[in-house]
Design a protein around this motif. Structure first.
Motif, PDB file in Angstrom:
ATOM      1  N   UNK A 347      53.311  69.632  64.161  1.00  0.00           N
ATOM      2  CA  UNK A 347      54.491  68.774  64.325  1.00  0.00           C
ATOM      3  C   UNK A 347      55.427  68.867  63.126  1.00  0.00           C
ATOM      4  N   UNK A 348      56.688  68.558  63.392  1.00  0.00           N
ATOM      5  CA  UNK A 348      57.694  68.490  62.338  1.00  0.00           C
ATOM      6  C   UNK A 348      58.197  67.052  62.257  1.00  0.00           C
ATOM      7  N   UNK A 349      57.979  66.420  61.116  1.00  0.00           N
ATOM      8  CA  UNK A 349      58.468  65.064  60.859  1.00  0.00           C
ATOM      9  C   UNK A 349      59.738  65.199  60.030  1.00  0.00           C
ATOM     10  N   UNK A 350      60.868  64.780  60.578  1.00  0.00           N
ATOM     11  CA  UNK A 350      62.166  64.982  59.933  1.00  0.00           C
ATOM     12  C   UNK A 350      62.693  63.656  59.410  1.00  0.00           C
ATOM     13  N   UNK A 351      63.150  63.667  58.179  1.00  0.00           N
ATOM     14  CA  UNK A 351      63.765  62.489  57.583  1.00  0.00           C
ATOM     15  C   UNK A 351      64.806  62.952  56.578  1.00  0.00           C
ATOM     16  N   UNK A 352      65.488  61.990  55.969  1.00  0.00           N
ATOM     17  CA  UNK A 352      66.487  62.316  54.946  1.00  0.00           C
ATOM     18  C   UNK A 352      66.617  61.131  54.003  1.00  0.00           C
ATOM     19  N   UNK A 353      67.110  61.393  52.817  1.00  0.00           N
ATOM     20  CA  UNK A 353      67.311  60.325  51.848  1.00  0.00           C
ATOM     21  C   UNK A 353      68.378  59.360  52.353  1.00  0.00           C
ATOM     22  N   UNK A 354      69.373  59.870  53.067  1.00  0.00           N
ATOM     23  CA  UNK A 354      70.395  58.991  53.638  1.00  0.00           C
ATOM     24  C   UNK A 354      69.769  58.011  54.624  1.00  0.00           C
ATOM     25  N   UNK A 355      68.795  58.472  55.388  1.00  0.00           N
ATOM     26  CA  UNK A 355      68.097  57.591  56.329  1.00  0.00           C
ATOM     27  C   UNK A 355      67.321  56.514  55.577  1.00  0.00           C
ATOM     28  N   UNK A 356      66.695  56.886  54.463  1.00  0.00           N
ATOM     29  CA  UNK A 356      65.966  55.894  53.663  1.00  0.00           C
ATOM     30  C   UNK A 356      66.911  54.830  53.124  1.00  0.00           C
ATOM     31  N   UNK A 357      68.084  55.255  52.696  1.00  0.00           N
ATOM     32  CA  UNK A 357      69.016  54.333  52.055  1.00  0.00           C
ATOM     33  C   UNK A 357      69.848  53.526  53.050  1.00  0.00           C
ATOM     34  N   UNK A 358      69.578  53.672  54.351  1.00  0.00           N
ATOM     35  CA  UNK A 358      70.343  52.927  55.345  1.00  0.00           C
ATOM     36  C   UNK A 358      70.052  51.439  55.289  1.00  0.00           C
ATOM     37  N   UNK A 359      68.923  51.056  54.715  1.00  0.00           N
ATOM     38  CA  UNK A 359      68.582  49.640  54.618  1.00  0.00           C
ATOM     39  C   UNK A 359      69.473  48.933  53.611  1.00  0.00           C
ATOM     40  N   UNK A 379      50.093  62.370  61.697  1.00  0.00           N
ATOM     41  CA  UNK A 379      50.286  63.554  62.535  1.00  0.00           C
ATOM     42  C   UNK A 379      49.757  64.823  61.885  1.00  0.00           C
ATOM     43  N   UNK A 380      49.129  64.697  60.720  1.00  0.00           N
ATOM     44  CA  UNK A 380      48.652  65.873  59.990  1.00  0.00           C
ATOM     45  C   UNK A 380      47.630  66.651  60.822  1.00  0.00           C
TER      46      UNK A 380
END
Length: 723
Positions: A347-359, A379-380
């Motif tokens: 599996x590929x788990x996709x995220x971004x720093x912008x997504x983290x900082x949305x809070x 999911x490892x």
């Protein structure tokens, strides 16, 4: 087959543990069914009373039928449990059963337990199941995280401390007074949080006798959930790759309109496969071009992950655990991660720093980071791809009011990144356009300790990228090399846009895509070289190739013609072991293009000296370095850094440089003159095709005799005598 004694004992023990956990899971599910029955009965009575306040029940014939049907329904009829609660019940039961004697202690004694849910989404369903299943039926359950319940406790109570990890109260220094009161009364205490050590009261975690965590659903656990929802067990298992990717939120969606156990499996496979990046239509890494060293790293990582999944390789043996991809926008960093996951079949788990900082709050940002790492662990083996990593600042560059804010974010990220042993099977790939902005600690050993720059694709890679986006049907038998040459300096994202717009143009015109459609999109009104100029450019680049081959100066990787010029790509290594003959060979190779023009057309063009990166600029700089930096000139062993006006202020420097450049040019002239037919043949082929590969160049140059260092020295002696 006979097993060794210890293996048989281990198998029996594991089977007994599985039976115990399933037994407790079934008991939890049965308790939820009992609670659901009570809820339905209360709901029926309350609905009837409310209805009677508005319209007399006797006046509604349909309602009478429904009420009679509910009254006649046998108690043994299956009562479905919400799928997410059923899953949490199974996971919680297995976590409790894994701790010897814990279920008895929760019912008879006063243990202190900390429970990690890993993600905040599971905190509330875990609380519901814990309240209904963990403690004695007569226990009065209180949540110590709410109000002042800690001052009103008796031995008849059981205590929870529930924290989703998002609010500002999610800190170890909060709630300790209530915990101390509960410890004094000696009642069972269960703390529930995604990350107990960071989010539960310090006194709770310090006094915890049992530290447990929710386990992932396996095939047997999923079968129990399906049985609780639809009343039967499936006849087949789900794909193991998909099983690892199931989120609890997938279950209610998948089971909403299913009536049979096997239909549940089929619906779940469809939903999970739809979000599985590695099962998408994109290409694997093996067929992608333009990634260079990153592709080599990725293929090795994919092989390691496949061996890890198969049990042939331990996590501690894998050295491809973290990668930082840098490069300009559009070079395909995200596509690399998708292709890597596809090649590794994970599996590929996709995220971004912008997504983290949305809070809006720091606690929300920290929880988002923990959540994505927890998701990757669940999911490892998998690839965790983090985009826009430069959004996490370098702590040395943080100033002002936000120092504490950003420092906590950076520290948490570094902690999670460094815990490779706590995330077995998770390979982290991060991408950035600005690697210089990233905290150096991120790149230390054990974290993202391998940094690879992905540059813009070369001509060959661009041709392959065009073919990928065009597919096998559009311009199927036409080479894409002319497109790649026209798109020199572009990225894979640019190519995708060119193809998409060309398809749109052809669709609106009601015809198939043509080569002109694509070239028009690439050039955007830019004109190609006139035939006379193109011929000169071809001669120029062929001159570089002939002299480089004759002087054995590196290898000619390719010759290319573009809309605005040409290129001779020379691969060579210049290190501290280079001698004067090698440096002078470089001078001759650099000047060879202009010399070839002089021989073929009677005069050179200004293109050779047009700008600081031109041939003449490079040759002049190298001649200056021979005299002032390398200690190989007429001044002897001397090293001087560049200064303004040095060509005038240092006596004899300018004449020495001029003489050296002249001799290098004349050496190139002799070589090209001796092989003028080869020059014309290579230039003609380059002009026609626009590109010559390494193999094509080597074939064309096979008849040219190499010049040794001794031959160069003899040639230079003749030049001096002629002067």
């Amino acid at each position: 087959m006979q097993f060794p004694t210890n293996a048989s004992a281990g198998s029996i023990l594991l089977a007994a543990m599985d039976q115990a956990s399933d037994r407790l899971a079934r008991a939890f599910l049965q308790q939820l069914v009992h609670e659901e029955r009570k809820r339905l009965k209360i709901g029926q009575r309350s609905n009837s009373y409310a209805y009677e306040d508005e319209v007399a029940l006797d006046n509604d014939a349909v309602e009478q039928i429904v009420a009679q049907d509910e009254a006649d329904r046998p108690e043994t009829a299956h009562v479905p449990i919400p799928a997410d609660l059923a899953a949490v019940a199974v996971m919680l039961a297995r976590a409790v059963a894994a701790e010897t004697g814990l279920v008895r202690r929760l019912r008879r004694e006063a243990p202190v337990v900390s429970l990690a849910t890993n993600v905040s989404d599971l905190v509330e369903p875990v609380r519901i199941v814990a309240e209904k299943c963990l403690f004695q039926p007569q226990a009065k359950i209180v949540d110590l995280a709410v109000g002042r319940a800690g001052r009103e406790l008796t031995r008849r109570h059981a205590a929870l401390f529930v924290c989703d990890g998002i609010g500002s109260e999610a800190r170890p220094d909060k709630g300790n007074e209530a915990i101390r009161a509960a410890l004094h009364v000696r009642i069972p205490i269960v703390g529930i949080a995604p990350d107990p050590m960071r989010q539960l009261p310090r006194d709770l975690t310090r006094s915890s006798e049992h530290r447990i965590a929710l386990t992932n659903l396996d095939q047997a656990g999923l079968a129990l959930v399906i049985e609780a929802v639809v009343g039967g067990t499936p006849s087949r298992k789900i794909d193991p790759d998909l099983l690892r990717m199931i989120d609890i939120a997938d279950l209610p969606v998948a089971f909403r309109r299913t009536g049979t156990p096997d239909a549940c499996i089929e619906a779940l496979e469809r939903i999970v496969a739809a979000k599985a990046e590695f099962l998408g239509d994109g290409p694997p890494l093996e067929v992608l071009d333009g990634y260079g060293e990153a592709k080599i790293w990725g293929l090795a990582a994919a092989a390691d992950l496949q061996a890890y999944r198969a049990g042939r390789l331990g996590w501690e043996e894998i050295d491809h655990r973290g990668l930082l991809l840098s490069g300009p926008p559009g070079v395909g960093k995200t596509s690399f991660a998708k292709a890597l996951a596809k090649s590794a079949r994970v599996p590929l788990v996709v995220t971004s720093v912008a997504e983290w900082n949305a809070s809006s709050y720091l606690s929300g940002t920290l929880q988002a980071i923990r959540k994505v790492f927890a998701r990757a662990r669940s999911q490892a083996p998998c690839i965790l791809f983090i985009d826009e990593l430069d959004g996490i600042s370098d702590r040395a560059q943080i100033h002002g009011d936000y120092v504490q804010y950003w420092t906590q974010i950076v520290n948490l990220f570094l902690e999670l990144l460094a815990g490779v042993d706590e995330r077995p099977g998770v390979v982290v790939v991060a991408a950035t356009n600005h690697p210089q902005r990233i905290d150096p600690a991120v790149k230390r050993a054990g974290r993202l300790d391998r940094e690879i720059e992905v540059g813009k694709p070369d001509t060959t890679a661009l041709a392959s990228i065009f073919r990928h986006h065009l597919g096998g049907e559009i311009l199927a038998n036409i080479p894409t090399l002319p497109l790649a040459l026209a798109a020199r300096g572009m990225t894979g994202a640019d190519v995708e846009a060119f193809v998409r717009r060309a398809k749109g143009t052809a669709r609106r015109a009601g015809r198939e895509v043509s080569m002109d459609d694509l070239l028009d999109e690439i050039r955007q009104g830019r004109r190609s070289l006139p035939s006379s100029v193109r011929r000169r450019v071809a001669i120029h680049e062929a001159g570089h190739a002939i002299v480089a081959h004759a002087l054995q100066f590196g290898e000619v990787a390719h010759l290319s013609m573009y809309d605005d010029g040409g290129e001779a790509c020379l691969e060579f290594v210049t290190d501290g072991g280079a001698t004067l003959p090698r440096v002078e060979a470089a001078l001759s190779c650099i000047l060879a293009g202009r010399i070839a023009e002089e021989i073929e057309f009677g005069a050179g063009s200004i293109g050779s000296g047009n700008g600081p990166t031109s041939d003449l600029a490079k040759a002049t700089q190298l001649a200056r370095d021979i005299e002032l930096r390398f200690g190989l000139g007429h001044l002897g062993n001397i090293h001087l850094e560049p200064t303004a006006g040095e060509l005038i202020t240092i006596p004899g420097l300018l004449p020495a440089m001029r003489d050296r450049l002249y001799r290098a040019g004349e050496l190139a002239r002799r070589i090209i003159t001796d092989h003028r037919l080869a020059l014309q043949a290579i230039a003609r082929e380059l002009d026609e095709n626009g590109y010559l590969s390494r193999q094509e160049i080597e074939a064309a140059l096979s008849g040219i005799t190499s010049v040794s260092d001794a031959g160069m020295a003899e040639c230079k002696l003749h030049l001096v005598e002629e002067q």
